[in-house]
Design a protein around this motif. Sequence first.
Motif, PDB file in Angstrom:
ATOM      1  N   ARG A 142      12.619  23.188 -19.675  1.00 23.26           N
ATOM      2  CA  ARG A 142      11.293  23.883 -18.994  1.00 23.26           C
ATOM      3  C   ARG A 142      10.114  22.474 -18.414  1.00 23.26           C
ATOM      4  O   ARG A 142      10.193  22.772 -16.977  1.00 23.26           O
ATOM      5  N   GLY A 161       7.527  30.309 -16.637  1.00 26.36           N
ATOM      6  CA  GLY A 161       7.270  30.772 -17.713  1.00 26.36           C
ATOM      7  C   GLY A 161       7.426  29.426 -19.178  1.00 26.36           C
ATOM      8  O   GLY A 161       7.582  28.618 -19.426  1.00 26.36           O
ATOM      9  N   ASP A 206      12.836  29.191 -23.101  1.00 24.45           N
ATOM     10  CA  ASP A 206      13.655  31.110 -23.728  1.00 24.45           C
ATOM     11  C   ASP A 206      14.182  30.118 -25.281  1.00 24.45           C
ATOM     12  O   ASP A 206      14.091  31.309 -25.793  1.00 24.45           O
ATOM     13  N   PHE A 207      15.006  28.899 -25.369  1.00 28.77           N
ATOM     14  CA  PHE A 207      14.946  28.987 -26.231  1.00 28.77           C
ATOM     15  C   PHE A 207      15.542  27.574 -26.415  1.00 28.77           C
ATOM     16  O   PHE A 207      14.299  26.433 -26.695  1.00 28.77           O
ATOM     17  N   PHE A 232      15.805  32.153 -29.596  1.00 26.69           N
ATOM     18  CA  PHE A 232      14.850  32.631 -29.484  1.00 26.69           C
ATOM     19  C   PHE A 232      13.935  32.474 -29.649  1.00 26.69           C
ATOM     20  O   PHE A 232      13.647  31.553 -30.873  1.00 26.69           O
ATOM     21  N   ARG A 233      12.441  31.709 -27.935  1.00 26.24           N
ATOM     22  CA  ARG A 233      11.841  31.573 -28.567  1.00 26.24           C
ATOM     23  C   ARG A 233      10.534  32.094 -29.320  1.00 26.24           C
ATOM     24  O   ARG A 233      10.085  31.971 -30.203  1.00 26.24           O
ATOM     25  N   ALA A 269      15.449  26.966 -21.112  1.00 28.61           N
ATOM     26  CA  ALA A 269      14.776  27.971 -20.214  1.00 28.61           C
ATOM     27  C   ALA A 269      16.480  28.058 -19.854  1.00 28.61           C
ATOM     28  O   ALA A 269      17.196  27.661 -19.695  1.00 28.61           O
ATOM     29  N   TYR A 270      17.296  29.451 -19.532  1.00 30.09           N
ATOM     30  CA  TYR A 270      18.121  30.149 -19.261  1.00 30.09           C
ATOM     31  C   TYR A 270      17.935  30.176 -17.641  1.00 30.09           C
ATOM     32  O   TYR A 270      17.480  30.354 -17.336  1.00 30.09           O
ATOM     33  N   SER A 279      20.205  40.952 -22.172  1.00 34.58           N
ATOM     34  CA  SER A 279      19.280  40.048 -23.529  1.00 34.58           C
ATOM     35  C   SER A 279      19.242  40.214 -24.944  1.00 34.58           C
ATOM     36  O   SER A 279      19.620  40.034 -25.481  1.00 34.58           O
ATOM     37  N   ARG A 299      20.814  38.369 -28.054  1.00 36.85           N
ATOM     38  CA  ARG A 299      19.585  38.241 -29.247  1.00 36.85           C
ATOM     39  C   ARG A 299      20.497  38.870 -30.511  1.00 36.85           C
ATOM     40  O   ARG A 299      20.258  37.717 -31.591  1.00 36.85           O
TER      41      ARG A 299
END
Length: 245
Positions: free
Chosen positions: A144, A152, A155-156, A166-167, A176-177, A199, A203
């Motif tokens: 990131r 953002g 994500d992960f 996941f966050r 981030a993806y 998404s 998950r």
Amino acid sequence: MTAYPTPKTAMVLAAGLGTRMRPLTDDRPKALVEVGGRALIDHVLDRLAEAGVEEAVVNVHWFADRLESHLAGRMTPRIVISDEREELLETGGGLKKARELVGDQPVWVANIDSVWIDRANALADLAEAWDPARMDAILLLARREGSIGFEGAGDFFLEETGRLRFRGDADSAPYAYMGVHITRPQVVDGGPDGPFSLSPIWRRLAEEGRLFGRVLDGDWMHVGDPQARDEAEARLKSGTSSTGA
């Protein structure tokens, strides 16, 4: 670890409206916005071709005729169109509609709004790490911090095993993806008719321990709006890494 064949087919998600990219998308799909003198979709298709992809299924919706005309000039990879003119189906719905076109073997799935500069071959690294015995999807990630065009919270989290979390409720996550992954296409078979996102599937896979990731060794540019496009173009012009985007 057993070496598995690199996927030869890709699904390229190019049907979006590109709303945040306006006014550049007032007369063209986002896929045809140029960065560094080349359309975004050509950046991605060239990367996939270098990774051994022989056929790319491309979904179309916004200015579909213009995108199809542009793609008609490509020889490698071979282009197959998945027509979403009647309804925009999002990421999961787009892959589900294209299931007969992509087949049952593992496939690349790629967005068209990522450009990057490699220090190591990101797609080759992702393909080498792919292990369908343990995984249903493996995502290419970017750090990131330092990414262009991504603001953002991430994500992960990435575990030592390569599994992704996941966050969740955390304020931020380091990765981030970045828009490319390998997956078993069957993951969308249970999805609803019509539009849906990948998404929720990710998950579920994360909870099952079947969602993995690898981190890009390079510079990622998320080209989501005109400012990010300009920043990405400037970064490409000044790039000194071993491989251009």
